[in-house]
Motif scaffolding. Structure first.
Motif, PDB file in Angstrom:
ATOM      1  N   GLU B 239       2.191  -3.777   0.146  1.00  0.00           N
ATOM      2  CA  GLU B 239       2.952  -4.733  -0.980  1.00  0.00           C
ATOM      3  C   GLU B 239       3.336  -3.576  -2.215  1.00  0.00           C
ATOM      4  O   GLU B 239       4.238  -3.850  -2.432  1.00  0.00           O
ATOM      5  N   HIS B 243       6.825  -2.685  -3.485  1.00  0.00           N
ATOM      6  CA  HIS B 243       7.309  -3.283  -4.665  1.00  0.00           C
ATOM      7  C   HIS B 243       6.881  -2.163  -6.039  1.00  0.00           C
ATOM      8  O   HIS B 243       7.552  -2.409  -7.035  1.00  0.00           O
ATOM      9  N   TYR B 245       4.351  -0.112  -8.708  1.00  0.00           N
ATOM     10  CA  TYR B 245       3.298  -0.531  -9.617  1.00  0.00           C
ATOM     11  C   TYR B 245       4.051  -1.422 -10.649  1.00  0.00           C
ATOM     12  O   TYR B 245       3.213  -1.920 -11.595  1.00  0.00           O
ATOM     13  N   ALA B 246       5.150  -1.523 -10.720  1.00  0.00           N
ATOM     14  CA  ALA B 246       5.918  -2.000 -11.746  1.00  0.00           C
ATOM     15  C   ALA B 246       5.256  -3.647 -12.326  1.00  0.00           C
ATOM     16  O   ALA B 246       4.925  -3.687 -13.645  1.00  0.00           O
ATOM     17  N   GLN B 247       5.258  -4.449 -11.444  1.00  0.00           N
ATOM     18  CA  GLN B 247       4.587  -5.794 -11.742  1.00  0.00           C
ATOM     19  C   GLN B 247       3.238  -5.651 -12.211  1.00  0.00           C
ATOM     20  O   GLN B 247       2.971  -6.257 -13.282  1.00  0.00           O
ATOM     21  N   PHE B 248       2.461  -4.788 -11.980  1.00  0.00           N
ATOM     22  CA  PHE B 248       1.012  -4.687 -12.423  1.00  0.00           C
ATOM     23  C   PHE B 248       1.057  -4.136 -13.864  1.00  0.00           C
ATOM     24  O   PHE B 248       0.352  -4.478 -14.612  1.00  0.00           O
ATOM     25  N   ALA B 250       3.409  -4.150 -16.088  1.00  0.00           N
ATOM     26  CA  ALA B 250       3.966  -5.402 -16.819  1.00  0.00           C
ATOM     27  C   ALA B 250       2.939  -6.275 -17.204  1.00  0.00           C
ATOM     28  O   ALA B 250       2.697  -6.651 -18.424  1.00  0.00           O
ATOM     29  N   ALA B 251       2.075  -6.820 -16.254  1.00  0.00           N
ATOM     30  CA  ALA B 251       1.024  -7.727 -16.501  1.00  0.00           C
ATOM     31  C   ALA B 251      -0.024  -6.919 -17.381  1.00  0.00           C
ATOM     32  O   ALA B 251      -0.544  -7.626 -18.320  1.00  0.00           O
TER      33      ALA B 251
END
Lengths: 481, 255
Positions: B239, B243, B245-248, B250-251
């Protein structure tokens, strides 16, 4: 190879281990220097008239000279009238079988065998105590090959022509202040002559020990390697711990004729003084070799761990075509020790080659200077020099300084000079710790790795000895963590 | 049930004065391979170095237990002797110290600590012979100075060589895959896989999913801004590959 751990175990808790004084009754000429004192030294040594004249001439030079001040060292004034210039043990012996027991006991304690068997059976030893040689081993065996190995005094008596011919050939009487002083008052030392075509079958060595108080040691060593011969020579030295400084001003002259090879190794471990700089030997030494013959070679290896002050530049003058000069040195300063040491390589003959490998280690408040000169004279076509000069710092209160002088008069010369200064890094120590090695053992390992190129040139037994000495000199248990 | 191999509880750590780890929790059992992934500056290497005990990496809060014992109270050399090994991201050079001599000293220091006989030169040589072959290294490799003049790839292979010889219980690989070409990567991965056993735990600190094609982790953790923000199986690595590391990241900012 001895592991760092083994070395440490052997030396646990030790500092300078040769600092004791042996109770030996000595004949001492009262302090001070003048022409009468020189006459008295010469008389006691039963010297011929020419040698007395040579001494007196040297003394007159010395009186006109000044102590050199260009070295990167600081020390209080030396009172030349406060020193006794001659001390000899009263009891006398003439060979290994007749050594007085208290002197033999002292050498046993130092680990120097005066018997011709045992630990260092392959090494001939001349033992010099204060101003005189007390024993020389293996003389008879060496004499079978025509090799002369004796104390300097004995050589003056038995081989006056050889001594007269070569004395001062390499280091003239007025070469420098300390050499002139030595030439005036030199007491004993070793003499070796290797006849043409003979390969000396064992290491020749001299062990110098200062024992008496308030005396200086002024030994003189002269080694001649005649055509096509080979000899490897080793010197070691120790002195008791005393609060006063003691002066040591030696002269060593080496001569290599055609196709001869002469290798000279030193392990210098004079008392360095205490951690605040109290006491210790002032070591002002002139060592030089003349590679006068074609294809001759002179090689110096030195491990300098002792002395409060070291001023010493073992040098080679390459006169013969294709002759070679080498200098391999490790110098260690710790606490308040100061060393200004290095070498001088002078190229005169064609296709002469020299190599300089100098490794300096500074710790505590120690100050260390490498001073090296490479001179390539006009006409020394095809001369080559390679110099490598590295400094290692332990802690942040010590210093390392480098003064390389290079003078090239011949356009065909090739020179290479490499220098580095490094500090034992936290990264290196941590890397070793992460592999289960303590910081003390790691420091040991790093230092030994740093010195390896020099240790490789020492005879096996002495390489181990040198490794141990460095552990003690740096007091490695205390430096890290 | 036996204590886990490694139990990290709420570890906060600073490098110098700068807080880097802000509450890491992780449990790894014997026999497992854990991958710790994360963007640059997330604290991956800090975590590895904290476990190894590097000076200046200070734990300000939390605990680490290694086989039930307080790891943080142990000196770095004792951690190593107890079986904690870190393959360095930047192995140091020690000129003049023979590579094999160094490794033999390390191995014998550990053996002495465990009350075992030290290996002599011959026993040691026969031990390393086979490991060298496995890593495609020839004997001359052992005769050089420790990492002296080694290429980046050679240094990393030397770390794995040490890993194979020292046989630790907990192996921490700090970005061992970075800077390796594909052939070297396969060799390194092969070395790590050979070390897999029910008695051993591996922490694989990496920036890239690439090495996980060759080493199958049991657990993948995502470390962002000094905290583990997600843990999962090998699919988590894929994953991340897709995708990033951006989503993490941001979170993490929102939290």
């Amino acid at each position: 190879m001895v592991s760092a751990e083994q070395v440490k175990q052997q030396l646990a808790g030790q500092e300078y281990k040769h600092g004791w004084v042996a109770d030996i009754e000595e004949d001492i000429i009262p302090r001070g220097i003048n022409e009468d004192v020189i006459r008295e030294i010469s008389r006691r040594k039963e010297e011929p008239e020419w040698l007395l004249e040579w001494r007196l001439k040297s003394y007159r030079y010395w009186k006109e000279m000044r102590e050199p001040k260009w070295a990167n060292i600081t020390y209080g004034p030396i009172d030349y009238q406060g020193i006794s210039y001659f001390a000899a043990p009263k009891a006398k012996g003439t060979g290994p079988k007749e050594i007085p027991p208290e002197i033999k006991a002292m050498y046993d304690k130092l680990g120097i065998p005066l018997e011709e068997q045992g630990l260092l059976a392959g090494v001939a030893v001349d033992a010099v105590l204060d101003s005189v040689s007390v024993a020389t081993t293996f003389k008879d065996k060496l004499a079978e090959l025509g090799i002369i190995f004796s104390s300097f005094s004995e050589a003056v008596k038995e081989h006056p022509d050889l001594v007269r011919k070569w004395l001062g050939f390499v280091v003239p009487q007025n070469d420098n202040f300390f050499a002139a002083l030595n030439s005036a008052v030199f007491s004993d030392g070793s003499f070796a002559y290797i006849p043409p075509g003979v390969r000396c079958p064992m290491e020749l060595s001299t062990y110098f020990r200062i024992n008496a108080e308030n005396t200086g040691q002024f030994e003189r060593t002269l080694i001649i390697a005649d055509k096509g011969s080979y000899v490897s020579y080793l010197e070691g030295c120790t002195a008791p711990m005393r609060d006063e400084h003691q002066l040591h001003a030696a002269v060593v002259e080496l001569i290599a004729l055609d196709d001869a090879e002469l290798k000279y190794s030193t392990i210098q471990n004079w008392y360095p003084g205490d951690k605040d700089g109290k006491g210790g030997i002032y070591n002002f030494v002139t060592k030089r070799g003349r590679a006068v013959g074609r294809n001759s070679k002179i090689s110096w290896t030195q491990v300098e761990t002792g002395s409060a002050i070291t001023w010493k530049y073992p040098s080679v003058i390459m006169e013969g075509d294709n002759s070679q000069g080498e200098f391999y040195g490790v110098a260690v300063v710790n606490n308040r020790q100061q060393a200004d040491t290095g070498t001088k390589m002078t190229h005169i003959g064609k296709n002469t080659r020299s190599t300089i490998i100098s490794k300096g280690i500074s710790s505590g408040f120690g100050q260390q200077t490498y001073r090296g000169a490479v001179k390539i004279l006009r006409g020394a076509t095809g001369a080559r020099n390679y110099s490598q000069c590295d400094s290692l710092l332990i802690g942040d209160k010590c210093g390392a300084h480098t003064f390389p002088y290079i003078e090239v008069m011949d356009p065909s010369a090739q020179m290479e000079h490499e220098a580095s200064t490094s500090k034992i890094g936290e990264d290196q120590l941590f890397y070793c710790q992460q592999r289960g090695i303590t910081p003390e053992d790691a420091t040991n390992m790093i230092v030994n790795g740093f010195c390896k190129k020099v240790f490789n040139n020492l005879p096996m037994e002495f390489a181990v000895e040198a490794q141990k000495l460095i552990v003690v000199s740096l007091n490695l248990e205390g430096t890290v963590g | 049930m036996a204590a886990p191999m490694l139990e990290i509880r709420d570890v906060h750590a600073s490098v110098g004065d700068k807080p880097i780890l802000k509450g890491v929790d992780l449990v790894a059992n014997a026999g497992e391979v854990h991958a710790i992934m994360g963007p640059n500056g997330s604290g991956k290497s800090t975590l590895a170095n904290v476990l190894a005990g590097r000076p200046n990496f200070t734990v300000t809060q939390g605990q680490v237990h290694y086989m039930g014992r307080n790891l943080l109270a142990m000196k770095p050399e004792d951690r190593a002797r107890e079986g904690v090994f870190m393959a360095f991201q930047y192995p140091v050079e020690i000129p003049g110290v023979n590579n094999a001599y160094f490794l033999k000293s390390a191995l014998n220091a550990m053996r002495r600590y465990r009350g075992e006989e030290e290996l002599d030169a011959i026993e040691f040589l026969s031990l390393i012979e086979e490991k060298l072959k496995l890593l495609g290294l020839d004997e001359s490799f052992t005769k050089r100075g420790l990492n002296e003049g080694f290429s980046g790839g050679e240094k990393k292979r030397n770390e794995i060589f040490q890993l194979l010889v020292l046989q630790p219980k907990l192996a921490i690989l700090d970005e061992t895959d970075s800077g390796l070409d594909i052939d070297a990567l396969k060799i390194v991965a092969n070395g790590v896989n050979m070390m897999r056993s029910p008695e051993r735990t591996t922490l694989l600190v990496t920036h890239y999913q690439r090495i996980l094609n060759y080493i199958q982790p049991d657990v993948v953790h995502v470390l962002v801004d000094g905290r583990i923000v997600k843990s999962g199986g090998n699919e988590l690595a894929h994953e991340l590959e897709k995708h990033g590391y951006a989503q993490f990241e941001a979170a993490a900012k929102v939290a």
